[in-house]
Motif scaffolding. Structure first.
Motif, mmCIF file in Angstrom:
data_model
loop_
_atom_site.group_PDB
_atom_site.id
_atom_site.type_symbol
_atom_site.label_atom_id
_atom_site.label_comp_id
_atom_site.label_asym_id
_atom_site.label_seq_id
_atom_site.Cartn_x
_atom_site.Cartn_y
_atom_site.Cartn_z
ATOM 1 N N VAL A 41 0.840 -1.199 0.000
ATOM 2 C CA VAL A 41 0.000 0.000 0.000
ATOM 3 C C VAL A 41 0.875 1.249 0.000
ATOM 4 N N PHE A 42 1.957 1.237 0.788
ATOM 5 C CA PHE A 42 2.844 2.389 0.841
ATOM 6 C C PHE A 42 3.487 2.635 -0.525
ATOM 7 N N GLY A 43 3.856 1.553 -1.204
ATOM 8 C CA GLY A 43 4.438 1.689 -2.534
ATOM 9 C C GLY A 43 3.460 2.290 -3.524
ATOM 10 N N GLU A 44 2.204 1.859 -3.408
ATOM 11 C CA GLU A 44 1.173 2.424 -4.287
ATOM 12 C C GLU A 44 0.989 3.912 -4.000
ATOM 13 N N LEU A 45 1.076 4.294 -2.726
ATOM 14 C CA LEU A 45 0.950 5.697 -2.348
ATOM 15 C C LEU A 45 2.081 6.520 -2.963
ATOM 16 N N VAL A 46 3.319 5.999 -2.878
ATOM 17 C CA VAL A 46 4.475 6.708 -3.442
ATOM 18 C C VAL A 46 4.345 6.816 -4.956
ATOM 19 N N ARG A 47 3.946 5.719 -5.631
ATOM 20 C CA ARG A 47 3.798 5.751 -7.086
ATOM 21 C C ARG A 47 2.717 6.732 -7.509
ATOM 22 N N SER A 48 1.625 6.768 -6.749
ATOM 23 C CA SER A 48 0.546 7.710 -7.072
ATOM 24 C C SER A 48 1.024 9.148 -6.918
ATOM 25 N N TRP A 49 1.821 9.388 -5.858
ATOM 26 C CA TRP A 49 2.344 10.743 -5.655
ATOM 27 C C TRP A 49 3.281 11.148 -6.793
ATOM 28 N N LEU A 50 4.174 10.232 -7.185
ATOM 29 C CA LEU A 50 5.105 10.537 -8.278
ATOM 30 C C LEU A 50 4.358 10.783 -9.589
ATOM 31 N N SER A 51 3.336 9.974 -9.842
ATOM 32 C CA SER A 51 2.534 10.154 -11.052
ATOM 33 C C SER A 51 1.844 11.516 -11.047
ATOM 34 N N PHE A 52 1.292 11.870 -9.880
ATOM 35 C CA PHE A 52 0.613 13.163 -9.759
ATOM 36 C C PHE A 52 1.592 14.309 -9.957
ATOM 37 N N GLN A 53 2.745 14.245 -9.265
ATOM 38 C CA GLN A 53 3.704 15.343 -9.352
ATOM 39 C C GLN A 53 4.267 15.481 -10.758
ATOM 40 N N THR A 54 4.550 14.351 -11.398
ATOM 41 C CA THR A 54 5.097 14.395 -12.754
ATOM 42 C C THR A 54 4.124 15.080 -13.706
ATOM 43 N N LEU A 55 2.844 14.677 -13.621
ATOM 44 C CA LEU A 55 1.837 15.263 -14.515
ATOM 45 C C LEU A 55 1.592 16.731 -14.164
ATOM 46 N N GLU A 56 1.504 17.031 -12.866
ATOM 47 C CA GLU A 56 1.233 18.414 -12.474
ATOM 48 C C GLU A 56 2.388 19.332 -12.870
ATOM 49 N N TRP A 57 3.621 18.877 -12.652
ATOM 50 C CA TRP A 57 4.761 19.691 -13.035
ATOM 51 C C TRP A 57 4.792 19.899 -14.557
ATOM 52 N N GLY A 58 4.492 18.822 -15.291
ATOM 53 C CA GLY A 58 4.467 18.950 -16.743
ATOM 54 C C GLY A 58 3.402 19.925 -17.219
ATOM 55 N N LEU A 59 2.228 19.837 -16.608
ATOM 56 C CA LEU A 59 1.148 20.755 -16.982
ATOM 57 C C LEU A 59 1.487 22.190 -16.582
ATOM 58 N N TRP A 60 2.100 22.354 -15.392
ATOM 59 C CA TRP A 60 2.494 23.697 -14.941
ATOM 60 C C TRP A 60 3.511 24.296 -15.902
ATOM 61 N N PHE A 61 4.493 23.490 -16.299
ATOM 62 C CA PHE A 61 5.533 23.978 -17.219
ATOM 63 C C PHE A 61 4.900 24.386 -18.549
ATOM 64 N N TYR A 62 3.980 23.550 -19.054
ATOM 65 C CA TYR A 62 3.366 23.879 -20.335
ATOM 66 C C TYR A 62 2.553 25.167 -20.229
ATOM 67 N N GLU A 63 1.838 25.336 -19.111
ATOM 68 C CA GLU A 63 1.037 26.549 -18.939
ATOM 69 C C GLU A 63 1.930 27.786 -18.972
ATOM 70 N N LYS A 64 3.035 27.751 -18.213
ATOM 71 C CA LYS A 64 3.936 28.892 -18.188
ATOM 72 C C LYS A 64 4.558 29.125 -19.561
ATOM 73 N N TYR A 65 4.926 28.036 -20.231
ATOM 74 C CA TYR A 65 5.519 28.151 -21.563
ATOM 75 C C TYR A 65 4.532 28.807 -22.530
ATOM 76 N N ALA A 66 3.270 28.377 -22.473
ATOM 77 C CA ALA A 66 2.260 28.915 -23.380
ATOM 78 C C ALA A 66 2.033 30.410 -23.136
ATOM 79 N N VAL A 67 2.023 30.814 -21.849
ATOM 80 C CA VAL A 67 1.817 32.235 -21.521
ATOM 81 C C VAL A 67 2.976 33.076 -22.053
ATOM 82 N N TRP A 68 4.198 32.619 -21.805
ATOM 83 C CA TRP A 68 5.357 33.371 -22.287
ATOM 84 C C TRP A 68 5.441 33.378 -23.808
ATOM 85 N N ALA A 69 5.111 32.261 -24.443
ATOM 86 C CA ALA A 69 5.119 32.201 -25.913
ATOM 87 C C ALA A 69 4.119 33.198 -26.496
#
Length: 543
Positions: free
Chosen positions: A502-530
């Protein structure tokens, strides 16, 4: 044929008595007016039904002629219904406003014709307003206000708003002596709301009997549930206070431009609130004059409603352009935005269950990431339907090709609009079946989606795409999914103790969330600056 003197006298006496009763007896007059309203609604309905029956039964030389005849019938019928709705007012105008938002079901002749009902309604007379204040407040308008502008700032189907100044008793702690906005319900609604709803339900029942495939009887049920809440301004004030509380941390931490007008006091049919000067959210000329970027406004509106839907589960369900204003930021030092997004009319809200809220977030996350398996799974959980491609199109207002190719951010072409309109007619029974199965909350979410989409397209008119809008929405969906997953896994750990799986699933879910959120955040900032760089280059070329 001879007519007896007694008959003439009888008819004359009956007419005279009826006239006297109509002029002097409120109950008798309301009964006659109610019959007139039922008759008007029935005649319009019969005329439209006959026109469709004759048109569909006709013989045509080619499929093109048949389609042209159907389009003309759509327009004639919509015009007839619009006339009837405007003549009857009140509940019927509200019904037409719902119709105007049903772009995923009805032909464009209907939705475009009914769109005028979002703005044009007849005002209540000054005398009726004076009577309403005496009845509900026990005081005259002059006793409460030092100044009252009898020309309304705006008139909607259920109410109108006036600018006024409260009498100053030496203290401004409650808004006394300050300019306020006074929302006043149309008094006629009390007389005819119930009979109008019964008439609408009756007409829908008749249509269902004549056309068994008609699946929109839920429409009247939804209005019957929602209208009493919208007609109680004390309830509306409570909604405004709750949504203000939901966004209080965001206001403190400068994360939102959302502004809710302060409610000073509320009666069932009269509400006094803070006066806010600004413009409708679709007034692009106003934004240009005040150096407000429409795309930033669009993104902030997406953030606000995404938080309402996917995180708070408490949703304003009537965000048409007349209910959302924009103004230059009142306190620029306390906001990272140079504008305030002012949300009005808090009569219609829906509270989502945690299960529906998180399933809906997962469904939208699947749609945004083109995850067909996820769309299929959560379409069943949210909408109870296995026709998931059609349901996804209803949610997004896009055809399946755009969803499947992760191309939601592109602007809708005329060809896509045509495909959607033709599909709405071709799959009418399937659409009706889906809508008939949906929980009432999801029906209102569909309507909210449509209204938000219209505003988003208007604000992004100069842009070639709206990808950033979906990035913002996807970020909030992802956070909602992570928070739900984290809570579920923590509850499992609490029950079974520490468990590596269960702890491993929690860590994997967190990494998946952070990876996607960071990617979306980066794209949003990139789009605004572009976008900013593109504007600077364009400005230099014009010099």
């Amino acid at each position: 044929m001879s007519v007896s003197f007694a008959s003439v006298v009888g008819v004359t006496a009956t007419g005279t008595i009826g006239t006297i009763l109509y002029q002097t007896n409120d109950q008798f007059r309301q009964a006659i007016q109610a019959l007139e309203r039922c008759g008007t609604a029935g005649l319009v309905g019969a005329r439209v039904a006959l026109d469709y029956r004759q048109t569909l039964a006709g013989s045509y030389g080619s499929p093109e002629e048949r389609e042209a005849a159907k389009s003309a019938c759509h327009q004639r019928s919509a015009d007839h219904v619009l006339w009837g709705l405007q003549k009857l007012g009140g509940v019927y105008v509200k019904l037409g406003q719902h119709v105007s938002a049903m772009v995923y079901i009805l032909p464009p002749e209907w939705t475009s014709t009914m769109a005028v009902l979002q703005d044009k309604c007849d005002p209540t007379s000054p005398q009726d307003i004076k009577n309403l204040f005496l009845a509900d407040c026990g005081q005259s308008v002059d006793q409460i206000f030092d100044t009252f502008d009898w020309v309304p700032l705006g008139v909607a189907s259920l109410a109108q708003v006036h600018r006024a100044k409260l009498r100053d008793s030496g203290s401004n702690s409650s808004g006394l002596g300050e300019w306020v906005a006074v929302k006043i319900q149309h008094p006629s609604l009390d007389n005819f709301c119930r009979i109008d709803m019964d008439t609408v339900s009756f007409i829908f029942d008749i249509v269902k009997t004549v056309f068994p495939e008609f699946g929109f009887e839920w429409f009247a049920e939804e209005m019957r549930e929602s209208l009493p809440k919208e007609l109680d301004f004390v309830h509306e004030a409570a909604n405004a206070h709750k949504v203000e509380a939901n966004f209080s941390d965001d206001r403190i931490n400068r994360r939102t431009a959302l502004t809710i007008p302060k409610i000073l006091w509320a009666k069932r049919r009269i509400m006094c609130m803070e006066f806010i000067d600004g413009a409708r959210i679709d007034d692009l000329a106003y934004m240009e004059h005040h150096n407000i970027d429409p795309r930033e406004v669009s993104l902030e509106m997406t953030r606000v409603f995404s938080k309402m839907i996917f995180l708070d589960g408490y949703v304003h369900c009537d965000p048409h352009p007349g209910n959302v204003m924009v103004r230059p930021a009142k306190n620029p030092k306390r906001s990272k935005y140079n504008f305030d997004l002012v949300l009005l009319d808090h009569g219609l809200y829906r509270t989502l269950t945690d299960e529906l809220r998180t399933d809906y977030a997962r469904l939208w996350k699947s749609i945004i990431t083109s995850d067909e398996d996820g769309i299929k799974k959560y379409s069943m959980r949210v909408g109870g339907t296995d026709v998931y491609r059609l349901f996804a199109s209803m949610l997004t207002g896009r055809d399946w090709d755009a969803i499947d190719s992760a191309d939601l951010g592109s602007s809708r072409s005329e060809a896509e609009f045509k495909r959607l309109s033709e599909g709405a007619i071709e799959f009418f029974v399937d659409v009706a079946d889906i809508l008939g199965r949906l929980p009432r909350s999801v029906l209102l979410l569909l309507k909210t989606n449509d209204l938000l989409r219209v505003v988003d397209e208007q604000l992004n008119r100069a842009a070639s795409d709206q990808k950033t809008t979906y990035v913002v929405m996807g970020t909030v969906c992802t956070r909602a999914v992570w928070l739900d997953t984290k809570q579920r896994l923590r509850e499992q750990l609490a029950m079974v103790g520490f468990d590596f799986k269960v702890f491993g699933e929690l860590v994997r879910s967190w990494l998946s969330f952070q990876t996607l959120e960071w990617g979306l955040w980066f794209y949003e900032k990139y789009a605004v600056w572009a976008e900013r760089i593109s504007k600077l280059k364009a400005a230099r070329l014009t010099l």
